[in-house]
Scaffold this motif. Structure first.
Motif, short mmCIF file in Angstrom:
data_model
loop_
_atom_site.label_atom_id
_atom_site.label_comp_id
_atom_site.label_asym_id
_atom_site.label_seq_id
_atom_site.Cartn_x
_atom_site.Cartn_y
_atom_site.Cartn_z
N ILE A 26 29.56 48.18 41.45
CA ILE A 26 29.97 47.57 40.18
C ILE A 26 31.50 47.54 40.07
O ILE A 26 32.08 46.55 39.61
CB ILE A 26 29.34 48.33 39.00
N ARG A 27 32.16 48.64 40.50
CA ARG A 27 33.62 48.65 40.45
C ARG A 27 34.22 47.56 41.36
O ARG A 27 35.19 46.89 41.00
CB ARG A 27 34.15 50.02 40.88
N SER A 28 33.64 47.40 42.54
CA SER A 28 34.14 46.38 43.46
C SER A 28 33.94 44.97 42.88
O SER A 28 34.83 44.12 42.95
CB SER A 28 33.43 46.50 44.81
N VAL A 29 32.73 44.78 42.30
CA VAL A 29 32.47 43.47 41.67
C VAL A 29 33.42 43.24 40.50
O VAL A 29 33.93 42.15 40.27
CB VAL A 29 31.00 43.37 41.23
N LEU A 30 33.70 44.32 39.73
CA LEU A 30 34.61 44.20 38.60
C LEU A 30 36.02 43.82 39.06
O LEU A 30 36.69 43.02 38.41
CB LEU A 30 34.65 45.52 37.83
N ASP A 31 36.45 44.39 40.20
CA ASP A 31 37.77 44.02 40.74
C ASP A 31 37.81 42.53 41.09
O ASP A 31 38.80 41.84 40.83
CB ASP A 31 38.08 44.86 41.98
N ASP A 32 36.71 42.05 41.73
CA ASP A 32 36.66 40.63 42.09
C ASP A 32 36.64 39.75 40.85
O ASP A 32 37.27 38.69 40.80
CB ASP A 32 35.42 40.35 42.95
N VAL A 33 35.89 40.16 39.82
CA VAL A 33 35.85 39.40 38.56
C VAL A 33 37.24 39.39 37.91
O VAL A 33 37.68 38.38 37.36
CB VAL A 33 34.79 39.98 37.62
N THR A 34 37.94 40.53 37.98
CA THR A 34 39.29 40.59 37.43
C THR A 34 40.22 39.61 38.17
O THR A 34 41.06 38.94 37.55
CB THR A 34 39.85 42.02 37.54
N SER A 35 40.07 39.57 39.50
CA SER A 35 40.87 38.62 40.28
C SER A 35 40.58 37.19 39.85
O SER A 35 41.48 36.36 39.70
CB SER A 35 40.61 38.80 41.77
#
Length: 454
Positions: free
Chosen positions: A271-280
């Motif tokens: 979820i943290r990795s996906v959140l980083d991608d969504v932030t990008s």
């Protein structure tokens, strides 16, 4: 009406007017010369008869005989003499019917001499003054040869005028078509240009004429259109690439997470990795939104602030220094003006702040030691901000493209970013009516120079 027909019509009209004026002048001159010459002849005959009959008092019968002997008789010649009581005292030919009214005789007495036309006859009347009273001698005749010549001349001029107009119209139409033939070639070439052959250009005549300059202008327009197509394709390709990577990563991580049952820690990491991608993705979307807003035509309502550039630079210096402990920004205000108004520009504070912050942060990011120098020059009409850093020079081949959206050279490919910042800066400066330039060379500092009009 086509240009060819319009040019032919105007050329024909101009030549027709010139020819008409010329022919009318020729006819009027011939008519005046012939009429004046004939009136002079009538005047001599009237004077000759008046001298013999009135002044020398020769016998009327003798005068008639002398007139019949002379060979210079005019066609249908008739001479009439009236005494002081307007009574007819002499006439040369009763066969010629010419009625002279008392009003005409009275006008001749008043004017001393009068020339006029009466039907087919040219008439010249003169007044003779004697001790016994005023006499009036009137000579008349038909100007047969002169009238025939004028009629023939009139028909000849009319025929020549019609023939000249026909030749002029055809010549004007032909030469107009010949002159406009390059325009037709331009039209054919432009109609044949499609995206598949958009690099085709108009041939330029070495002669520096209007059509050559038009061809050069059209070629420059086609170059700008081709460049716009290239930038559009590059923009779409870069946006697609920037969106594809995080979307692919999100999809792959979610698919892997669904393959097997995992512990909560693994899911949290995913979820943290996906959140980083969504932030990008969110950051990219925000930058694209900013870029589109600055690209809008109707931006007059944005430039409503009075911005103190020196204060703005000091605020940005503190923000950039706080981003990374390695970053260091020094500010050189130079010689400050006496009038604080020279430090102010009309614009949008938020946009100018974004532009300056982007330039200063980039200068620190690509500097060898993280140091960037900001120098401000003031003048009564302009305000110049220079951002300098000591770092790898920008390749000369990349300089023309660094302000294009999503353009990233090999030098900047390893640094996190989307290639939107400098494009955004350039559009903000252009929105404020300013200019931005860059200079970079080996062993020389890289300088971004921004000039704003006050």
């Amino acid at each position: 009406m086509t240009i060819r027909n319009r040019l032919a019509f105007r050329f024909t009209g101009l030549v027709s007017a010139i020819l008409l004026l010329t022919f009318v002048s020729i006819y009027a001159f011939c008519w005046y010369f012939i009429a004046s010459d004939f009136y002079r002849r009538l005047d001599r005959k009237a004077n000759t008869l008046g001298e013999m009959l009135i002044r020398h008092r020769l016998d009327a019968q003798l005068i008639r005989q002398l007139s019949n002997i002379r060979k210079d008789q005019l066609p249908n010649q008739k001479i009439i003499v009236f005494d002081r009581r307007d009574s007819l005292i002499y006439v040369t030919s009763d066969a010629v019917k010419l009625a002279i009214s008392p009003t005409t005789i009275s006008s001749i007495r008043k004017q001393k001499r009068r020339e006029f036309r009466q039907g087919e006859y040219y008439v010249c009347g003169i007044r003779f003054m004697t001790a016994s009273g005023q006499y009036v001698v009137i000579a008349s005749a038909e100007n047969v040869y002169g009238d025939v010549f004028l009629r023939q001349l009139l028909w000849a001029l009319i025929g020549l005028f019609i023939l000249s107009i026909g030749i002029t119209a055809f010549s004007g139409w032909f030469f107009a078509g010949d002159a406009l033939q390059p325009m037709q070639r331009i039209d054919q070439i432009l109609n044949a240009i499609f995206p598949q052959n958009r690099n085709e250009r108009l041939p330029v005549n070495p002669d520096d004429d209007e059509l050559s300059r038009l061809s050069v202008t059209i070629n420059r327009l086609l170059d700008r259109i081709a460049e716009s197509f290239r930038l559009q394709r590059m923009f779409v390709a870069n946006v697609s690439h920037e969106l594809k990577n995080p979307l692919t990563q999100i999809s792959s991580q979610l698919e892997v997470s669904l393959l097997n049952q995992r512990d909560p820690g693994a899911y949290q990491q995913t979820i943290r990795s996906v959140l980083d991608d969504v932030t990008s993705l969110s950051e990219l979307t925000h930058e694209l939104l900013q870029l589109s807003q600055i690209s809008q035509d109707n931006t007059d309502g944005l430039l409503t602030d009075d911005v103190r550039i020196d204060e703005l630079v000091w605020d940005i210096r503190d923000e950039v220094n706080a981003i990374n402990s390695r970053y260091e920004v020094s500010v050189d205000l130079g010689e400050l003006p006496d009038d604080p108004e020279h430090l102010t520009v009309r614009g949008n504070k938020t946009l100018l702040c974004a532009a300056l912050k982007n330039l200063i942060e980039n200068a620190c990011k690509f500097s060898f030691d993280g140091h960037a120098n900001v120098h401000i020059n003031f003048s009564p009409s302009t305000l110049q901000v220079s951002i300098t850093n000591e770092g790898p020079p920008i390749p000369e081949t990349d300089l023309p493209y660094i302000f294009e959206p999503f353009y990233r050279s090999r030098q900047t490919a390893e640094v996190r970013g989307y290639g939107v910042g400098l494009s955004l800066v350039e559009r903000i400066i252009r929105l404020h009516g300013g200019q931005i330039t860059v200079s970079s060379a080996p062993s020389q500092p890289t300088v971004f120079r921004m000039v704003l009009n006050r």
